[in-house]
Design a protein around this motif. Structure first.
Motif, short mmCIF file in Angstrom:
data_model
loop_
_atom_site.label_atom_id
_atom_site.label_comp_id
_atom_site.label_asym_id
_atom_site.label_seq_id
_atom_site.Cartn_x
_atom_site.Cartn_y
_atom_site.Cartn_z
N UNK A 99 1.02 -1.04 -0.12
CA UNK A 99 -0.10 0.02 -0.07
C UNK A 99 0.92 1.17 -0.05
N UNK A 100 1.91 1.39 0.74
CA UNK A 100 2.97 2.13 0.68
C UNK A 100 3.48 2.81 -0.49
N UNK A 101 3.79 1.61 -1.49
CA UNK A 101 4.20 1.77 -2.79
C UNK A 101 3.26 2.52 -3.69
N UNK A 102 1.83 2.42 -3.08
CA UNK A 102 0.88 3.08 -4.00
C UNK A 102 0.57 4.64 -3.98
N UNK A 103 -0.34 4.85 -4.89
CA UNK A 103 -1.07 6.23 -4.51
C UNK A 103 -1.80 6.58 -3.18
N UNK A 104 -2.08 5.30 -2.75
CA UNK A 104 -2.99 5.51 -1.63
C UNK A 104 -1.81 5.78 -0.07
N UNK A 105 -0.71 5.24 -0.43
CA UNK A 105 0.27 5.27 0.45
C UNK A 105 0.73 6.86 0.51
N UNK A 106 1.06 7.43 -0.95
CA UNK A 106 1.44 8.82 -0.88
C UNK A 106 0.39 9.72 -0.45
N UNK A 107 -1.08 9.39 -0.40
CA UNK A 107 -2.17 10.07 -0.01
C UNK A 107 -2.19 10.20 1.48
N UNK A 108 -1.76 9.08 2.12
CA UNK A 108 -1.69 9.03 3.53
C UNK A 108 -0.45 9.70 4.14
N UNK A 109 0.54 9.77 3.08
CA UNK A 109 1.53 10.60 3.75
C UNK A 109 1.37 12.27 3.44
N UNK A 110 0.80 12.57 2.60
CA UNK A 110 0.46 13.89 2.25
C UNK A 110 -0.83 14.46 2.84
N UNK A 111 -1.97 13.79 3.21
CA UNK A 111 -3.29 14.13 3.63
C UNK A 111 -3.39 14.15 5.21
N UNK A 112 -3.49 15.10 5.81
CA UNK A 112 -3.85 15.03 7.17
C UNK A 112 -4.93 14.52 7.57
N UNK A 113 -5.92 14.69 6.96
CA UNK A 113 -7.31 14.11 6.96
C UNK A 113 -7.30 12.51 7.00
N UNK A 114 -6.70 11.77 5.98
CA UNK A 114 -6.16 10.53 5.91
C UNK A 114 -5.32 9.84 7.17
N UNK A 115 -4.40 10.70 7.13
CA UNK A 115 -3.55 9.88 8.27
C UNK A 115 -4.53 10.18 9.66
#
Length: 203
Positions: free
Chosen positions: A54-70
């Motif tokens: 998951x970390x290697x996908x766009x979802x992982x990048x989203x979690x890294x960039x999005x405060x809400x997702x985190x």
């Protein structure tokens, strides 16, 4: 891969550090015996593989960039740890003399181990931060990815098994009812502590 030995040391240090997965392995070993730990251990290892993917996908990048997702992932993880903590605190004292040599529920233990790993957003950020440092951008990505994640998952199986064996050797010391109650309280409070730390974590 030039820096693989360094990655191996970093991964081992991460896996051996006490956390919810280690605690689950210890309590499963004391409750159900050595065989009873394998479902949870394999579930944790498999969960790491999925988190890395998951970390290697766009979802992982989203979690890294999005405060809400985190924040969403953080609270899901914290809620699950609180649930495990309360469940242990309310459980009756361990009765080690009643542990079965062939416990049922492998699939359930597997699911619990995977859930602990998947609901921890810190795992995602660990893989996001480690992979870029050890993957050679000039080489093929897939073989390197499989090697690094496979190493991490293998270390989980090895180190958690050592923890389980250690718990087995200490079982006589914990065989009394008082010892069983202590395990419940210590385990429950530890899960609650991890949940509180996770709930207060920042990106």
């Amino acid at each position: 891969m030039q820096h693989y030995p360094l990655y191996l040391l970093m991964a081992a240090a991460t896996v051996v550090s006490p956390g919810p997965g280690i605690l689950m392995t210890l309590t499963n070993s004391l409750r159900f015996g050595l065989r009873g730990t394998m479902g949870g251990i394999l579930g944790t290892a498999c969960g790491s593989f999925i988190v890395a993917g998951v970390s290697a996908t766009s979802l992982g990048l989203l979690l890294a960039a999005s405060a809400l997702a985190f924040t969403v992932m953080k609270w899901i993880g914290a809620a699950y740890l609180f649930y495990l903590g309360v469940k242990l605190l309310l459980a009756p004292a361990f009765r080690f003399d009643e542990i079965k040599t062939q416990p049922r529920g492998f699939a359930r233990r597997f699911g619990e181990g995977m859930a602990v790993q998947l609901t921890n957003p810190k795992s995602i950020f660990f893989f996001l931060s480690i992979f870029p440092q050890f993957i050679d951008t000039q080489g093929a990505y897939a073989p390197q990815f499989l090697l690094l994640v496979g190493t991490f998952s293998s270390l989980i199986i090895l180190i958690h098994t050592v923890y389980a064996l250690t718990a087995q050797r200490a079982r006589r010391w914990l065989a009394s009812e008082r010892g069983g109650k202590w395990v419940n309280k210590a385990g429950g409070m530890t899960f609650l502590l991890f949940g509180a730390l996770l709930a207060n974590a920042n990106k």
